[in-house]
Enzyme design. Sequence first.
Site, PDB file in Angstrom:
ATOM      1  N   THR A  17       0.808  -1.220   0.000  1.00 42.82           N
ATOM      2  CA  THR A  17       0.000   0.000   0.000  1.00 42.82           C
ATOM      3  C   THR A  17       0.839   1.267   0.000  1.00 42.82           C
ATOM      4  OG1 THR A  17      -1.756  -1.141   1.153  1.00 42.82           O
ATOM      5  CG2 THR A  17      -1.777   1.230   1.321  1.00 42.82           C
ATOM      6  N   ASP A  61       1.883  -6.906  -4.249  1.00 40.54           N
ATOM      7  CA  ASP A  61       1.123  -6.923  -2.998  1.00 40.54           C
ATOM      8  C   ASP A  61       1.815  -7.986  -2.145  1.00 40.54           C
ATOM      9  OD1 ASP A  61      -2.068  -6.371  -2.025  1.00 40.54           O
ATOM     10  OD2 ASP A  61      -1.013  -8.072  -1.122  1.00 40.54           O
ATOM     11  N   SER A  62       1.992  -7.717  -0.867  1.00 37.76           N
ATOM     12  CA  SER A  62       2.811  -8.644  -0.068  1.00 37.76           C
ATOM     13  C   SER A  62       2.137  -9.997   0.134  1.00 37.76           C
ATOM     14  CB  SER A  62       3.217  -8.022   1.259  1.00 37.76           C
ATOM     15  OG  SER A  62       2.171  -8.069   2.190  1.00 37.76           O
ATOM     16  N   SER A  63       0.864 -10.129  -0.242  1.00 38.73           N
ATOM     17  CA  SER A  63       0.239 -11.454  -0.213  1.00 38.73           C
ATOM     18  C   SER A  63       0.889 -12.367  -1.251  1.00 38.73           C
ATOM     19  CB  SER A  63      -1.256 -11.352  -0.514  1.00 38.73           C
ATOM     20  OG  SER A  63      -1.835 -10.404   0.324  1.00 38.73           O
ATOM     21  N   THR A  93       2.068  -4.594   4.305  1.00 35.17           N
ATOM     22  CA  THR A  93       2.034  -4.965   5.731  1.00 35.17           C
ATOM     23  C   THR A  93       1.608  -6.414   5.954  1.00 35.17           C
ATOM     24  OG1 THR A  93      -0.219  -4.114   5.883  1.00 35.17           O
ATOM     25  CG2 THR A  93       1.573  -2.625   6.519  1.00 35.17           C
ATOM     26  N   ASP A  94       0.855  -6.986   4.989  1.00 37.49           N
ATOM     27  CA  ASP A  94       0.235  -8.291   5.253  1.00 37.49           C
ATOM     28  C   ASP A  94       1.243  -9.379   5.615  1.00 37.49           C
ATOM     29  OD1 ASP A  94      -2.192  -7.144   4.850  1.00 37.49           O
ATOM     30  OD2 ASP A  94      -2.509  -7.945   2.834  1.00 37.49           O
ATOM     31  N   GLN A 282      -1.355 -20.730  20.841  1.00 37.17           N
ATOM     32  CA  GLN A 282      -2.299 -19.843  20.170  1.00 37.17           C
ATOM     33  C   GLN A 282      -2.402 -18.506  20.917  1.00 37.17           C
ATOM     34  OE1 GLN A 282      -6.047 -21.903  19.233  1.00 37.17           O
ATOM     35  NE2 GLN A 282      -4.872 -23.758  18.906  1.00 37.17           N
ATOM     36  N   CYS A 283      -1.928 -18.481  22.169  1.00 36.16           N
ATOM     37  CA  CYS A 283      -1.859 -17.205  22.907  1.00 36.16           C
ATOM     38  C   CYS A 283      -0.671 -16.421  22.362  1.00 36.16           C
ATOM     39  CB  CYS A 283      -1.623 -17.425  24.395  1.00 36.16           C
ATOM     40  SG  CYS A 283      -2.921 -18.341  25.197  1.00 36.16           S
TER      41      CYS A 283
HETATM   42  N1  ASP Z   1      -2.311  -5.924   0.835  1.00 39.74           N
HETATM   43  C1  ASP Z   1      -1.300  -4.940   1.143  1.00 39.74           C
HETATM   44  C2  ASP Z   1       0.032  -5.658   1.157  1.00 39.74           C
HETATM   45  O1  ASP Z   1       0.358  -6.317   2.104  1.00 39.74           O
HETATM   46  C3  ASP Z   1      -1.581  -4.297   2.446  1.00 39.74           C
HETATM   47  C4  ASP Z   1      -0.582  -3.263   2.886  1.00 39.74           C
HETATM   48  O2  ASP Z   1       0.399  -2.981   2.249  1.00 39.74           O
HETATM   49  O3  ASP Z   1      -0.812  -2.697   3.945  1.00 39.74           O
HETATM   50  O4  ASP Z   1       0.759  -5.589   0.195  1.00 39.74           O
END
Ligand code: ASP
Length: 349
Positions: A17, A61-63, A93-94, A282-283
Amino acid sequence: MIKPDYPSVLLIYTGGTIGMIENPETGALEAFNFDQLQENVPELKRFNYRISSYQFNPPIDSSDMEPALWAQLVKIINHNYDKFDGFVILHGTDTMAYTASALSFMLEDLSKPVILTGSQLPIGVLRTDGKENLIGAIEIAAARNENGSPVVPEVCIFFENHLLRGNRTTKINAENFNAFRSYNYPALATAGIHIKYEYDKIRKVDPSRPLHPHFDYDTNVIILTLFPGIQENVIRTVLNTPGLKAVVLKTYGSGNAPQKKWFIQLLSDATKRGIVIVNISQCQTGMVEMGRYETGLHLLDAGVISGYDATVESVLTKLMFLLGHGLTPDEVRKEMERPLAGEFSEPIR
Ligand code: ASP
């Protein structure tokens, strides 16, 4: 005029993003290039730093992040290691916590800052959090002690005024600017009027050791989350996946799991076949202690090892890293028991 001894930072833009700019005509978000970034963050020119950039083409996109791209990042950093004082990676961020964790293992004997950052709102949007994150990350990547050594010689995530050890960090919020937490290790710095470093929390490194980059990994791993009612056939199928080498087992509380005979037997059989099983709770906060309850003791008997207070991201990427180096299951288990880059707290034995 930038003097030659002024700090130098390599900005590596992978995507996410932060690098989006709203096209004023279409309203669509588009990936920027470095010149557009400079236009949107004129503050960059006010740094008396030498800032160079490297862009992923196309930005992702980091996905879509992949271990092969972690290896590419290692390659870029290794190639430019002597030319820059620090590195800033702009990343979605992902999966940022996975990348930060992986890099902390792949960049062995790192003695310069590698700071990942990103944003929740694109840099071209008025209320963006990207500017502050980027400016702070650059300042931290360039920060030096009085003797000229870098202040933060490790892989970190800088986000919403907090500098966190990368392999201790997890994304916890898809809405707020404060998107990351390091539950089991304190922040390495906090940015307010000044950037206040917690010197005693920052890793001590031996700068005389050259960077030892690693490029290999093995992705024959899986995360298996337990829940009440999980079925035998599901666990059996997962553990018998052809090629599977390691499992991150997400258990309850302080590392507890069902005591059912079939369950323990399946884990024990998998361990005997050479599959490394690491217990993570999981905690989010606290430490796995398998000796604490009977339900945990059964896991120990089945050959499951502790992930202590590490994050799932760090355990998973450490397993990929170790398995990628062709270690035997016993060697992997042994290496999992010692922190390689400050990724877990040493338990009181
Ligand atoms: N889907 C975005 C990514 O991880 C979200 C972000 O950057 O915050 O690439």
